[in-house]
Design an enzyme around this catalytic site. Sequence first.
Site, PDB file in Angstrom:
ATOM      1  N   ASP A  10       3.680   4.884  -2.180  1.00 11.46           N
ATOM      2  CA  ASP A  10       3.506   3.108  -2.868  1.00 11.46           C
ATOM      3  C   ASP A  10       4.799   3.574  -2.036  1.00 11.46           C
ATOM      4  O   ASP A  10       5.724   4.165  -2.591  1.00 11.46           O
ATOM      5  CB  ASP A  10       2.924   2.292  -3.228  1.00 11.46           C
ATOM      6  CG  ASP A  10       3.872   0.888  -3.462  1.00 11.46           C
ATOM      7  OD1 ASP A  10       4.010   0.185  -3.175  1.00 11.46           O
ATOM      8  OD2 ASP A  10       4.334   0.781  -4.411  1.00 11.46           O
ATOM      9  N   SER A  11       5.936   2.348  -1.710  1.00  8.18           N
ATOM     10  CA  SER A  11       7.134   1.732  -2.048  1.00  8.18           C
ATOM     11  C   SER A  11       7.816   2.283  -3.024  1.00  8.18           C
ATOM     12  O   SER A  11       9.492   2.637  -3.577  1.00  8.18           O
ATOM     13  CB  SER A  11       7.516   0.740  -1.481  1.00  8.18           C
ATOM     14  OG  SER A  11       6.817  -0.390  -1.883  1.00  8.18           O
ATOM     15  N   TYR A  42       9.532  -2.645   0.712  1.00 10.15           N
ATOM     16  CA  TYR A  42       9.107  -2.312   2.743  1.00 10.15           C
ATOM     17  C   TYR A  42       9.177  -3.811   2.937  1.00 10.15           C
ATOM     18  O   TYR A  42       9.362  -3.925   3.718  1.00 10.15           O
ATOM     19  CB  TYR A  42       8.060  -1.816   2.283  1.00 10.15           C
ATOM     20  CG  TYR A  42       7.987  -0.067   1.953  1.00 10.15           C
ATOM     21  CD1 TYR A  42       9.173   0.386   1.680  1.00 10.15           C
ATOM     22  CD2 TYR A  42       6.612   0.228   2.064  1.00 10.15           C
ATOM     23  CE1 TYR A  42       9.453   1.570   1.982  1.00 10.15           C
ATOM     24  CE2 TYR A  42       6.386   1.987   2.267  1.00 10.15           C
ATOM     25  CZ  TYR A  42       7.454   2.748   1.705  1.00 10.15           C
ATOM     26  OH  TYR A  42       7.558   4.094   1.749  1.00 10.15           O
ATOM     27  N   GLY A  43       8.439  -4.873   1.580  1.00 12.52           N
ATOM     28  CA  GLY A  43       7.911  -6.251   2.244  1.00 12.52           C
ATOM     29  C   GLY A  43       9.232  -6.827   2.376  1.00 12.52           C
ATOM     30  O   GLY A  43       8.842  -7.500   3.056  1.00 12.52           O
ATOM     31  N   CYS A  73      -0.548   0.571  -0.738  1.00 11.33           N
ATOM     32  CA  CYS A  73       0.395  -0.966  -0.745  1.00 11.33           C
ATOM     33  C   CYS A  73       0.526  -2.225   0.171  1.00 11.33           C
ATOM     34  O   CYS A  73       0.028  -1.231   1.865  1.00 11.33           O
ATOM     35  CB  CYS A  73       2.252  -0.240  -0.705  1.00 11.33           C
ATOM     36  SG  CYS A  73       3.755  -1.076  -0.141  1.00 11.33           S
ATOM     37  N   ASN A  74       0.231  -3.248   0.286  1.00 12.80           N
ATOM     38  CA  ASN A  74      -0.300  -3.886   0.857  1.00 12.80           C
ATOM     39  C   ASN A  74       0.674  -4.334   2.247  1.00 12.80           C
ATOM     40  O   ASN A  74       0.142  -4.536   3.566  1.00 12.80           O
ATOM     41  CB  ASN A  74       0.013  -5.692   0.752  1.00 12.80           C
ATOM     42  CG  ASN A  74      -1.343  -5.503  -0.436  1.00 12.80           C
ATOM     43  OD1 ASN A  74      -2.863  -5.995   0.099  1.00 12.80           O
ATOM     44  ND2 ASN A  74      -0.725  -5.354  -1.578  1.00 12.80           N
ATOM     45  N   THR A  75       2.093  -4.078   2.532  1.00 11.48           N
ATOM     46  CA  THR A  75       2.349  -3.839   3.245  1.00 11.48           C
ATOM     47  C   THR A  75       2.359  -2.939   3.634  1.00 11.48           C
ATOM     48  O   THR A  75       2.405  -2.998   5.532  1.00 11.48           O
ATOM     49  CB  THR A  75       4.811  -3.573   2.782  1.00 11.48           C
ATOM     50  OG1 THR A  75       4.881  -5.201   2.018  1.00 11.48           O
ATOM     51  CG2 THR A  75       5.112  -4.493   4.033  1.00 11.48           C
ATOM     52  N   GLU A 152       9.882  -6.505 -11.632  1.00  7.15           N
ATOM     53  CA  GLU A 152      10.370  -5.188 -11.348  1.00  7.15           C
ATOM     54  C   GLU A 152      11.397  -5.571 -12.513  1.00  7.15           C
ATOM     55  O   GLU A 152      11.693  -4.962 -13.290  1.00  7.15           O
ATOM     56  CB  GLU A 152      11.594  -5.437 -10.068  1.00  7.15           C
ATOM     57  CG  GLU A 152       9.913  -4.602  -9.154  1.00  7.15           C
ATOM     58  CD  GLU A 152      10.394  -3.269  -8.364  1.00  7.15           C
ATOM     59  OE1 GLU A 152      11.655  -3.043  -8.488  1.00  7.15           O
ATOM     60  OE2 GLU A 152       9.425  -2.635  -7.859  1.00  7.15           O
ATOM     61  N   CYS A 186      -0.639  -8.270  -2.729  1.00  3.83           N
ATOM     62  CA  CYS A 186       1.265  -7.387  -2.948  1.00  3.83           C
ATOM     63  C   CYS A 186       0.800  -6.492  -4.344  1.00  3.83           C
ATOM     64  O   CYS A 186       0.458  -7.213  -5.585  1.00  3.83           O
ATOM     65  CB  CYS A 186       2.538  -8.276  -3.174  1.00  3.83           C
ATOM     66  SG  CYS A 186       3.424  -7.707  -3.895  1.00  3.83           S
ATOM     67  N   THR A 187       1.600  -5.355  -4.912  1.00  2.00           N
ATOM     68  CA  THR A 187       1.078  -4.396  -5.307  1.00  2.00           C
ATOM     69  C   THR A 187       1.989  -5.163  -6.837  1.00  2.00           C
ATOM     70  O   THR A 187       1.099  -4.440  -7.823  1.00  2.00           O
ATOM     71  CB  THR A 187       1.671  -3.239  -5.065  1.00  2.00           C
ATOM     72  OG1 THR A 187       3.202  -3.410  -4.748  1.00  2.00           O
ATOM     73  CG2 THR A 187       0.425  -2.435  -4.665  1.00  2.00           C
ATOM     74  N   HIS A 188       2.494  -5.877  -6.515  1.00  2.00           N
ATOM     75  CA  HIS A 188       3.077  -6.621  -8.091  1.00  2.00           C
ATOM     76  C   HIS A 188       2.869  -7.325  -8.994  1.00  2.00           C
ATOM     77  O   HIS A 188       2.587  -7.450  -9.729  1.00  2.00           O
ATOM     78  CB  HIS A 188       4.700  -6.748  -7.495  1.00  2.00           C
ATOM     79  CG  HIS A 188       5.766  -4.916  -8.117  1.00  2.00           C
ATOM     80  ND1 HIS A 188       5.447  -4.329  -6.499  1.00  2.00           N
ATOM     81  CD2 HIS A 188       6.883  -5.349  -7.974  1.00  2.00           C
ATOM     82  CE1 HIS A 188       6.451  -3.694  -6.138  1.00  2.00           C
ATOM     83  NE2 HIS A 188       7.272  -3.652  -7.685  1.00  2.00           N
TER      84      HIS A 188
HETATM   85  N1  DGL Z   1       4.387  -2.593  -2.263  1.00  2.00           N
HETATM   86  C1  DGL Z   1       4.431  -3.885  -1.757  1.00  2.00           C
HETATM   87  C2  DGL Z   1       3.021  -4.547  -1.491  1.00  2.00           C
HETATM   88  O1  DGL Z   1       1.667  -4.597  -2.039  1.00  2.00           O
HETATM   89  C3  DGL Z   1       5.969  -4.565  -2.495  1.00  2.00           C
HETATM   90  C4  DGL Z   1       6.452  -4.171  -2.493  1.00  2.00           C
HETATM   91  C5  DGL Z   1       7.360  -3.607  -1.986  1.00  2.00           C
HETATM   92  O2  DGL Z   1       7.665  -4.395  -0.641  1.00  2.00           O
HETATM   93  O3  DGL Z   1       7.944  -2.670  -0.832  1.00  2.00           O
HETATM   94  O4  DGL Z   1       2.735  -4.999  -0.642  1.00  2.00           O
END
Ligand code: DGL
Length: 267
Positions: A10-11, A42-43, A73-75, A152, A186-188
Amino acid sequence: MNNNFIGVFDSGLGGLTVVKSLIETMPSENIIYFGDIAHVPYGTRSREQITEYVMQDVSFLQKFSIKAMVIACNTADSIARKRVEESCSVPVFGVVEPAARYAAETTKNNKIGVIATNATVNSGAYKTAIEKYNPHAQVYAVACPLLVPLVEEGRFRRGDEVTERVVAEYLEPLKRAGIDTLVLGCTHYPLLMDIIGDAVPGVNIINSGETAARLVKTELEAKGIENRENPNPVRRYFVNDSKDEFEKHASLFMGRSLETAVEQVEV
Ligand code: DGL
């Protein structure tokens, strides 16, 4: 039976919500995690930049004996899934497809909301995947760029008026559209489950980490490469920048403290 690692990347911290689901679903599996904290988030980045970072993440994990690669990571999954598949000789799993499929197959009124980062929404990956499994679905995707920084900063608990207000504003158009299903793309966002649930009562909320973990389990079993009996599963967590913040916040995303110390590497 296969002792090799499930590689997960993941990012940054967010993918730990996916690791949490993987461990709950497959407690015996050995897992190796890489968080690209030098380049998070990453997003908000371009497709080219995200792809470049994702390929670095993949190369790092390929140094280990892995039996599957999970894009947690969805992105990253929305943008670079194809490239990851092309470069891996092991099965590749993402978070988008399983959540999209579950949403498409369980909605009753065919109105599905998706909340995610800018890059994920702009990629159209969720919309495409949902429509593949349910051509009658209407997909309402909303980018929520303020949510990752709020989480975060630890601002994810019920009663945080700022976050509640921001979430309510983002979800307003989805509520008006009458969605019965909402994908947390999104993971968060699983950390915001209480606040999101309060904002859209009665809506079925899908955690993309949970649906991904179920698919990984099914597929590993189908291929006969699952690990069922492993009394001491190995878990390793790598990051490529100062590990202090990662270590400090990891337990929030995992729902418990990490089993081992985080390892800092240069990638
Ligand atoms: N992990 C990213 C996602 O699931 C969220 C954090 C990011 O933007 O890197 O899209």
